[in-house]
Design an enzyme around this catalytic site. Structure first.
Site, PDB file in Angstrom:
ATOM      1  N   GLU A 148      -5.973  -4.567  10.658  1.00 35.11           N
ATOM      2  CA  GLU A 148      -4.935  -3.564  10.868  1.00 35.11           C
ATOM      3  C   GLU A 148      -5.248  -2.753  12.123  1.00 35.11           C
ATOM      4  O   GLU A 148      -6.047  -1.797  12.061  1.00 35.11           O
ATOM      5  CB  GLU A 148      -4.873  -2.621   9.671  1.00 35.11           C
ATOM      6  CG  GLU A 148      -4.527  -3.284   8.363  1.00 35.11           C
ATOM      7  CD  GLU A 148      -3.902  -2.307   7.388  1.00 35.11           C
ATOM      8  OE1 GLU A 148      -2.757  -2.517   6.988  1.00 35.11           O
ATOM      9  OE2 GLU A 148      -4.551  -1.305   7.046  1.00 35.11           O
TER      10      GLU A 148
ATOM     11  N   SER B  83       3.009  -1.908  10.654  1.00 36.74           N
ATOM     12  CA  SER B  83       4.437  -1.969  10.982  1.00 36.74           C
ATOM     13  C   SER B  83       5.069  -3.325  10.701  1.00 36.74           C
ATOM     14  O   SER B  83       5.955  -3.767  11.438  1.00 36.74           O
ATOM     15  CB  SER B  83       4.676  -1.557  12.440  1.00 36.74           C
ATOM     16  OG  SER B  83       4.313  -0.198  12.625  1.00 36.74           O
TER      17      SER B  83
ATOM     18  N   GLY C   7       2.127   2.419  10.958  1.00 35.41           N
ATOM     19  CA  GLY C   7       3.123   3.476  10.835  1.00 35.41           C
ATOM     20  C   GLY C   7       3.794   3.857  12.144  1.00 35.41           C
ATOM     21  O   GLY C   7       4.473   4.882  12.222  1.00 35.41           O
TER      22      GLY C   7
ATOM     23  N   GLU D 170      -7.139   4.923   7.550  1.00 31.18           N
ATOM     24  CA  GLU D 170      -6.884   6.341   7.264  1.00 31.18           C
ATOM     25  C   GLU D 170      -8.091   6.966   6.574  1.00 31.18           C
ATOM     26  O   GLU D 170      -8.388   8.145   6.756  1.00 31.18           O
ATOM     27  CB  GLU D 170      -5.600   6.482   6.423  1.00 31.18           C
ATOM     28  CG  GLU D 170      -4.367   6.278   7.287  1.00 31.18           C
ATOM     29  CD  GLU D 170      -3.168   5.703   6.564  1.00 31.18           C
ATOM     30  OE1 GLU D 170      -3.122   5.741   5.320  1.00 31.18           O
ATOM     31  OE2 GLU D 170      -2.261   5.196   7.267  1.00 31.18           O
TER      32      GLU D 170
ATOM     33  N   HIS E  99      -9.825   1.407   4.503  1.00 29.26           N
ATOM     34  CA  HIS E  99      -8.581   1.566   5.268  1.00 29.26           C
ATOM     35  C   HIS E  99      -8.809   2.530   6.428  1.00 29.26           C
ATOM     36  O   HIS E  99      -9.586   3.489   6.306  1.00 29.26           O
ATOM     37  CB  HIS E  99      -7.478   2.089   4.339  1.00 29.26           C
ATOM     38  CG  HIS E  99      -6.120   2.052   4.971  1.00 29.26           C
ATOM     39  ND1 HIS E  99      -5.691   3.019   5.847  1.00 29.26           N
ATOM     40  CD2 HIS E  99      -5.119   1.146   4.886  1.00 29.26           C
ATOM     41  CE1 HIS E  99      -4.469   2.714   6.270  1.00 29.26           C
ATOM     42  NE2 HIS E  99      -4.096   1.593   5.705  1.00 29.26           N
TER      43      HIS E  99
ATOM     44  N   LYS F 169       0.094   4.255  -0.419  1.00 28.03           N
ATOM     45  CA  LYS F 169      -0.562   5.461   0.106  1.00 28.03           C
ATOM     46  C   LYS F 169      -0.293   6.658  -0.825  1.00 28.03           C
ATOM     47  O   LYS F 169      -0.201   6.470  -2.034  1.00 28.03           O
ATOM     48  CB  LYS F 169      -0.117   5.720   1.542  1.00 28.03           C
ATOM     49  CG  LYS F 169      -0.308   4.477   2.425  1.00 28.03           C
ATOM     50  CD  LYS F 169      -0.161   4.727   3.889  1.00 28.03           C
ATOM     51  CE  LYS F 169      -0.355   3.420   4.650  1.00 28.03           C
ATOM     52  NZ  LYS F 169      -0.306   3.551   6.093  1.00 28.03           N
TER      53      LYS F 169
ATOM     54  N   ASN G 151       0.873  -1.177   0.000  1.00 29.59           N
ATOM     55  CA  ASN G 151       0.000   0.000   0.000  1.00 29.59           C
ATOM     56  C   ASN G 151       0.911   1.229   0.000  1.00 29.59           C
ATOM     57  O   ASN G 151       1.470   1.589   1.023  1.00 29.59           O
ATOM     58  CB  ASN G 151      -0.884  -0.035   1.257  1.00 29.59           C
ATOM     59  CG  ASN G 151      -1.746   1.208   1.387  1.00 29.59           C
ATOM     60  OD1 ASN G 151      -1.826   2.019   0.465  1.00 29.59           O
ATOM     61  ND2 ASN G 151      -2.404   1.362   2.529  1.00 29.59           N
TER      62      ASN G 151
HETATM   63  P1  PGA Z   1       2.519   0.369   7.801  1.00 32.04           P
HETATM   64  O1  PGA Z   1       1.096   0.616   7.101  1.00 32.04           O
HETATM   65  O2  PGA Z   1       3.046  -0.947   7.268  1.00 32.04           O
HETATM   66  O3  PGA Z   1       3.358   1.540   7.371  1.00 32.04           O
HETATM   67  O4  PGA Z   1       2.297   0.323   9.261  1.00 32.04           O
HETATM   68  C1  PGA Z   1       0.184  -0.435   6.894  1.00 32.04           C
HETATM   69  C2  PGA Z   1      -1.083   0.077   6.275  1.00 32.04           C
HETATM   70  O5  PGA Z   1      -1.506   1.213   6.576  1.00 32.04           O
HETATM   71  O6  PGA Z   1      -1.712  -0.615   5.466  1.00 32.04           O
END
Ligand code: PGA
Length: 265
Positions: free
Chosen positions: A178, A224, A184, A103, A101, A11, A9
């Site tokens: 998630e 992460s 992140g 976000e 997601h 983003k 992903n």
């Molecule tokens: P990350 O993001 O691996 O940077 O923690 C995962 C995601 O948001 O799908």
């Protein structure tokens, strides 16, 4: 049979030149690591790079790395400034979409209801779809993970409204657990925590949709993930792969994560 799946992903990252650099280096990494079958490797770039990445990664003889989008609208077309439909995505080579997601839920008013509409529309259009669910840090600390995650799952799938069968019956269910506190932050869920939630999700799918759907559902972990923690996560029986943010922006890290993850299965 659930084969390991690793989804990048990206983003809101990368310009055309970055995508070109990534793809060149990534193909090289895959070939060094003997991963050129591209099996179970998907990438979701921003909308602007879908064509670019799709053509950069489909030059090899084998099946292409699957390219997908990070969101899609539930309608085919119309007066919806700034939105993109599944049909439009498929038209430029996208075969899957990430839906709901955290976000989008946190910052762009995504709800279970809108996630449900997006999921239904993407699957009906013939796309694969990854539905994301996961609890916030406060919900985790309050011990509400199970309640929150199962609510999101049932509402986003439309299980309780009985609306599932018509659009999901022929599609493979793909979910990503998630935890928001792990995204992140560098603080991935422990394998025990993640496996526990994954098995709760699979059990609930079984009671909602039947054991066949539950056992074939692919449940990814996201938050992460790195080359050095993916092995212990993938060793868990209900973790089928990963949705990868930060580590998917570096071709060597993403390729190493895939290698380590596959070995652990
Ligand atoms: P990350 O993001 O691996 O940077 O923690 C995962 C995601 O948001 O799908």
């Amino acid at each position: 049979m659930r084969n390991p799946l690793f989804v990048a992903n990206w983003k809101m990252n990368f310009l055309k030149k970055d995508a070109k650099e990534f793809c060149d280096a990534f193909l090289n990494e895959l070939s060094i690591r003997n991963l050129v079958d591209f099996e179970g490797i998907w990438i979701a770039p921003p909308f602007t790079l879908l064509c670019e990445v799709s053509s950069l990664l489909s030059k090899k003889d084998s099946a292409p790395v699957l390219i997908g989008a990070q969101n899609s609208h539930w309608l085919d077309n119309g007066a919806h400034t700034g939105e993109i439909s599944p049909k439009m995505l498929m038209d430029v080579g996208a075969s899957f979409v990430i839906i709901g997601h955290s976000e989008r839920r946190q910052f762009y008013a995504e709800t279970d209801e809108t996630a449900h509409k997006r999921l239904k529309s993407a699957l009906s259009a013939g796309m694969k779809a990854i539905l994301c669910i996961g609890e916030s840090e406060a919900q985790f600390k309050a011990g509400d993970t199970k309640k929150v995650v199962l609510n999101q799952l049932r509402n986003s799938l439309g299980c309780d409204s009985g609306g599932y069968s018509s659009y999901i019956a022929n599609a493979r269910l793909i979910l990503a657990y998630e935890p928001v506190w792990a995204i992140g932050t560098g603080l991935a869920a422990t394998p025990e925590i993640a496996e526990n939630v994954h098995s709760i999700i699979r059990d609930d799918l079984s009671s909602c949709l039947g054991d066949g759907v539950a056992q074939s559902a692919i449940i990814l972990y996201g938050g992460s993930t790195k080359p050095d923690n993916i092995g212990e996560l993938m060793a868990c029986s209900n973790i089928d792969g990963a949705l990868v943010g930060g580590a998917s922006l570096k071709p060597d890290q993403f390729a190493e994560l895939i290698t380590n993850g596959r070995v652990a299965k």
